[in-house]
Design a protein around this motif. Structure first.
Motif, PDB file in Angstrom:
ATOM      1  N   ASP A  65      -3.261  -4.650 -25.405  1.00 23.06           N
ATOM      2  CA  ASP A  65      -3.869  -3.954 -26.612  1.00 23.06           C
ATOM      3  C   ASP A  65      -4.031  -4.178 -27.447  1.00 23.06           C
ATOM      4  O   ASP A  65      -5.464  -4.341 -27.925  1.00 23.06           O
ATOM      5  N   ARG A  66      -3.729  -4.840 -28.692  1.00 24.56           N
ATOM      6  CA  ARG A  66      -4.125  -5.549 -29.942  1.00 24.56           C
ATOM      7  C   ARG A  66      -4.997  -6.630 -29.697  1.00 24.56           C
ATOM      8  O   ARG A  66      -5.895  -6.469 -30.420  1.00 24.56           O
ATOM      9  N   ARG A  68      -7.361  -6.865 -27.461  1.00 26.40           N
ATOM     10  CA  ARG A  68      -8.721  -6.097 -26.771  1.00 26.40           C
ATOM     11  C   ARG A  68      -9.042  -5.970 -28.223  1.00 26.40           C
ATOM     12  O   ARG A  68     -10.280  -5.467 -28.499  1.00 26.40           O
ATOM     13  N   ALA A  69      -7.977  -4.697 -28.910  1.00 31.65           N
ATOM     14  CA  ALA A  69      -9.007  -4.511 -30.214  1.00 31.65           C
ATOM     15  C   ALA A  69      -9.514  -5.097 -31.247  1.00 31.65           C
ATOM     16  O   ALA A  69      -9.846  -5.448 -31.783  1.00 31.65           O
ATOM     17  N   ARG A  70      -8.920  -6.924 -31.243  1.00 35.84           N
ATOM     18  CA  ARG A  70      -9.392  -8.285 -32.080  1.00 35.84           C
ATOM     19  C   ARG A  70     -10.613  -7.576 -31.522  1.00 35.84           C
ATOM     20  O   ARG A  70     -11.431  -8.462 -32.401  1.00 35.84           O
ATOM     21  N   ARG A  73     -13.292  -5.468 -32.520  1.00 32.91           N
ATOM     22  CA  ARG A  73     -13.737  -6.192 -33.727  1.00 32.91           C
ATOM     23  C   ARG A  73     -14.602  -6.933 -34.046  1.00 32.91           C
ATOM     24  O   ARG A  73     -15.063  -6.960 -34.895  1.00 32.91           O
TER      25      ARG A  73
END
Length: 164
Positions: A65-66, A68-70, A73
């Motif tokens: 998840d982290r 993917r969020a990076r 962004r």
């Protein structure tokens, strides 16, 4: 196995596992902490055969998840809106903002080059602490020190009362 035993026996391995995936010790520590929180707040931990395996699965999912969020962004950076979309600022505010910006640039020139560079990379360019540390070949702790020092210096200079 109790959570405290799990933490004592496997936290180093968990953080190392996450650091390899996330390429950031601070992100790895945050994700590990969140994984423990999720494990502690489980409704029925007795139904899990191996809490260690379950902890690593939670952490792995959180790491994905982290990442993917990076990526989101990175793919969709916040861009300044076109000036055509907004009305021109009130002249007094524009003059005040321009003066503050000049004071900020002046304050940055007063700082050591490393400190100013770390500040610009983090605050202006929006780069992560870990990326700055790699680029500058210094520890993440030193990057945080430089950014905090520059921020305090700039804030003091911009907020200084003008001399008559």
């Amino acid at each position: 196995m109790r959570i405290a035993d799990l933490f004592r026996d496997h936290n180093r391995a968990l953080v190392a596992f996450l650091q390899c995936r996330l390429h950031s010790i601070s992100d790895a520590q945050e994700v590990a902490q969140e994984a423990y929180v999720r494990l502690v707040t489980m409704e029925r931990p007795e139904q899990v055969d191996s809490l260690r395996a379950y902890l690593f699965r939670i952490a792995s999912n959180l790491a994905v998840d982290r990442l993917r969020a990076r990526q989101v962004r990175a793919d969709h950076p916040l861009l300044a809106p076109d000036e055509d979309l907004h009305l021109a600022p009130i002249p007094e505010r524009h003059v005040q903002a321009t003066g503050q910006l000049q004071e900020l640039y002046k304050a940055l020139r007063e700082l050591p080059a490393k400190t100013a560079h770390a500040f610009v990379m983090h605050v202006i360019d929006g780069r992560e602490i870990s990326a700055i540390a790699r680029a500058m070949k210094i520890s993440e702790r030193m990057v945080r020190y430089h950014v905090a020092h520059a921020l305090a210096h700039c804030r003091a200079r911009v907020d200084e009362p003008e001399m008559p």
